[in-house]
Design a protein around this motif. Structure first.
Motif, PDB file in Angstrom:
ATOM      1  N   LEU A 118       0.833  -1.203   0.000  1.00 19.72           N
ATOM      2  CA  LEU A 118       0.000   0.000   0.000  1.00 19.72           C
ATOM      3  C   LEU A 118       0.867   1.251   0.000  1.00 19.72           C
ATOM      4  N   SER A 119       1.946   1.222   0.749  1.00 22.51           N
ATOM      5  CA  SER A 119       2.840   2.382   0.810  1.00 22.51           C
ATOM      6  C   SER A 119       3.432   2.695  -0.561  1.00 22.51           C
ATOM      7  N   VAL A 120       3.764   1.657  -1.310  1.00 12.79           N
ATOM      8  CA  VAL A 120       4.319   1.860  -2.650  1.00 12.79           C
ATOM      9  C   VAL A 120       3.259   2.468  -3.570  1.00 12.79           C
ATOM     10  N   LEU A 121       2.029   1.992  -3.461  1.00 10.51           N
ATOM     11  CA  LEU A 121       0.939   2.547  -4.266  1.00 10.51           C
ATOM     12  C   LEU A 121       0.710   4.025  -3.923  1.00 10.51           C
ATOM     13  N   LEU A 122       0.731   4.346  -2.640  1.00 11.32           N
ATOM     14  CA  LEU A 122       0.537   5.738  -2.224  1.00 11.32           C
ATOM     15  C   LEU A 122       1.680   6.618  -2.715  1.00 11.32           C
ATOM     16  N   LEU A 123       2.897   6.076  -2.712  1.00 17.18           N
ATOM     17  CA  LEU A 123       4.042   6.835  -3.200  1.00 17.18           C
ATOM     18  C   LEU A 123       3.864   7.181  -4.680  1.00 17.18           C
ATOM     19  N   PHE A 133       5.901  -6.132  -3.854  1.00 18.17           N
ATOM     20  CA  PHE A 133       5.011  -6.285  -2.710  1.00 18.17           C
ATOM     21  C   PHE A 133       3.557  -5.961  -3.055  1.00 18.17           C
ATOM     22  N   ILE A 134       3.314  -5.556  -4.299  1.00 17.98           N
ATOM     23  CA  ILE A 134       1.945  -5.283  -4.755  1.00 17.98           C
ATOM     24  C   ILE A 134       1.405  -6.561  -5.396  1.00 17.98           C
ATOM     25  N   PRO A 135       0.328  -7.140  -4.902  1.00 20.33           N
ATOM     26  CA  PRO A 135      -0.214  -8.360  -5.516  1.00 20.33           C
ATOM     27  C   PRO A 135      -0.621  -8.099  -6.968  1.00 20.33           C
ATOM     28  N   ILE A 160      12.923   8.176  -6.380  1.00 26.58           N
ATOM     29  CA  ILE A 160      11.579   7.734  -5.994  1.00 26.58           C
ATOM     30  C   ILE A 160      11.090   6.648  -6.949  1.00 26.58           C
ATOM     31  N   GLY A 161      11.275   6.895  -8.250  1.00 30.25           N
ATOM     32  CA  GLY A 161      10.826   5.925  -9.247  1.00 30.25           C
ATOM     33  C   GLY A 161      11.555   4.603  -9.145  1.00 30.25           C
ATOM     34  N   LEU A 162      12.859   4.646  -8.990  1.00 24.10           N
ATOM     35  CA  LEU A 162      13.640   3.413  -8.871  1.00 24.10           C
ATOM     36  C   LEU A 162      13.245   2.627  -7.622  1.00 24.10           C
ATOM     37  N   PHE A 163      13.024   3.343  -6.521  1.00 19.81           N
ATOM     38  CA  PHE A 163      12.601   2.683  -5.287  1.00 19.81           C
ATOM     39  C   PHE A 163      11.245   2.006  -5.478  1.00 19.81           C
TER      40      PHE A 163
END
Length: 487
Positions: free
Chosen positions: A27-32, A202-204, A192-195
């Motif tokens: 979820l954190s990656v999606l929010l980013l 971790f995103i299903p 940010i993009g590379l991270f």
């Protein structure tokens, strides 16, 4: 502020890779990703004067930098959502983020203004592939209270992105990190993009069980139509109105007509159209679409004009100009959270009254700048900016739900896609409109005014469009509120 973008079309979801609740890290990656796409909608505004000076850009080219991202973003949103349904949302997330990162790199090292404009369009196109996957992945992988909390976090993230675009963007430009100046606002997207790409595992992965139809000819027709419409409007402050301008507008009309008939043909042939034209024949939805177009046309256009007024006209630094916007942004975020409850309690009249306050705030701002002229203290605009931001939140946040409520549930996904496109197309049209008014004043100066006085006059002229658009929207909303009360 305009961080609210409706979801792309819902579809039938596969349960093969679905988990009851994805890890919080996913979820954190999606929010980013949601943050960075909206951040880039706003951050460019505070850097406009620096870009203008650094690349010797005229006002028309500045308009393309802002409108190019918005238009490319809006036109491809629906297709981006369907590509995620078809090929997998995580896969499209990674592809979109990779493209967005590369486009940001190109923006950051753009050698000319023409190169920067092209890179901004590419950035908008890749953002349109990325952004729908954020909404869809949250919607598919969360349910019940988890879903409400996740979308609550998303709304808060998008609001913070709007605020950060003004404040953090101003700080980054003024800090002149590694002597990069305005370029750092784009280059910050690289780590940010590379991270996000690395952490995307971790995103299903999810996709639709049914293969969605892609109307690529429809996308091409509407994209060309909007291009032929906007190019002469944005170029007019620099080149004036010429024969090619009228020809371009005529071609735009022909392409819009062609798009309409193409969509009707797809419907009759049993294919899924990009836009169900039956929606636009529904009077309340058509009026709602016009409202979205009008309201969102006042957002980016206002940021652009304010940046030119504060920085070029009155020589505020990017960070100082961003700080002036802080109270406005805070008012927007706070009232965005309160708006749904107020509308649920008091009905559509809350939106109508807010639209009237919004129009009056523009009128007050115009009067304040006009009366002060070259003696304006930009910080003295903060009180009226608070009203502007608060009223904007009271309109934008609930307006989308109001308009989408006019259609049947089976049409909700299609309607959402149409409204998404209208948001960004309206923003681009607003930039074109104020560019004409602002540029006419600046180019017509014969040296009789100070730069501050000239830009104050240009701001007053340009903001007359925003007042008129907001006032018409208020009248439409008042009539809709009355209709709802009678019915």
């Amino acid at each position: 502020m305009k961080p609210d973008i409706p979801t792309a079309e819902p579809s039938v979801f596969s349960t093969n890779d679905r988990t009851e609740c994805p890890p919080s890290l996913g979820l954190s990656v999606l929010l980013l990703a949601g943050f960075v796409t909206i951040f880039d909608l706003f951050v460019v505004n505070v850097a406009i004067p620096s870009i203008q000076a650094g690349l010797a850009a005229n006002l028309s080219q500045i308009g393309f930098i802002v409108a190019g991202y918005e238009l490319a973003f809006g036109v491809l949103l629906i297709t981006g959502g369907r590509l995620g349904d078809q090929f997998g949302r995580r896969r499209l997330f990674v592809a979109g983020m990779a493209g967005f990162t590369v486009a940001s790199l190109l923006c950051g090292f753009a050698p000319t203004i023409e190169f920067l404009i092209g890179a901004r369009v590419l950035q908008g196109l890749t953002a349109a592939l990325l952004f729908p996957q954020v909404y869809a992945s949250i919607r598919v992988n969360f349910s019940g209270d988890d879903s409400r909390r996740a979308f609550g976090f998303l709304g808060m993230t998008l609001g913070l992105a709007a605020i950060s675009g003004q404040i953090l963007g101003g700080f980054l430009v003024e800090a002149d990190i590694f002597a990069l100046g305005w370029r750092v606002i784009f280059l910050i997207n690289l780590p940010i993009g590379l991270f996000a790409i690395i952490m995307a595992r971790f995103i299903p992965e999810t996709r639709a069980t049914e293969r969605p139809f892609l109307d690529l000819p429809g996308v091409g027709l509407v994209s060309l139509a909007l291009m032929f419409l906007l190019v002469p409007l944005i170029e007019s402050p620099t080149l004036g109105w010429q024969m090619w301008s009228a020809l371009s507008l005529a071609i735009a009309v022909a392409l819009f007509i062609g798009f309409y008939h193409h969509q009707e043909w797809r419907s009759r042939a049993g294919h899924q159209p990009l836009v169900d034209m039956g929606l636009l024949r529904q009077a309340r939805f058509a009026k709602g679409g016009a409202l979205v177009l009008l309201i969102y046309s006042t957002s980016s256009s206002f940021f652009l004009c304010f940046a030119l007024l504060a920085q070029t006209g009155f020589h505020l630094s990017p960070f100082e100009a961003g700080l002036v916007f802080v109270p406005c942004s805070v008012a927007f975020v706070v009232l965005s959270m309160a708006a749904p409850k107020l509308v649920a309690r008091m009905g559509p009249k809350v939106i109508a009254v807010s639209a009237l306050v919004y129009a009056l705030s523009f009128a007050a701002m115009i009067a304040q700048v006009w009366l002060a002229g070259a003696d304006l203290v930009v910080a003295h605009l903060i009180p009226v900016l608070v009203f502007t931001g608060g009223a904007q939140a009271m309109i934008m946040t609930p307006l989308l739900n109001l308009v989408l409520g006019f259609v049947e549930e089976r049409q909700a996904g299609m309607a959402s896609g149409v409204i998404s496109t209208l948001q960004q197309a309206g923003a681009a049209l607003g930039v074109a409109a104020v560019g004409i008014l602002f540029g006419t004043v600046v180019s017509g100066d014969v040296g009789g005014q100070s730069q501050s006085g000239l830009y104050a006059c240009a701001f007053v002229s340009a903001m007359s469009y925003n007042f008129l658009a907001a006032f018409i929207a208020a009248i439409l909303l008042i009539s809709m509120a009355r209709f709802s009360r009678v019915s």
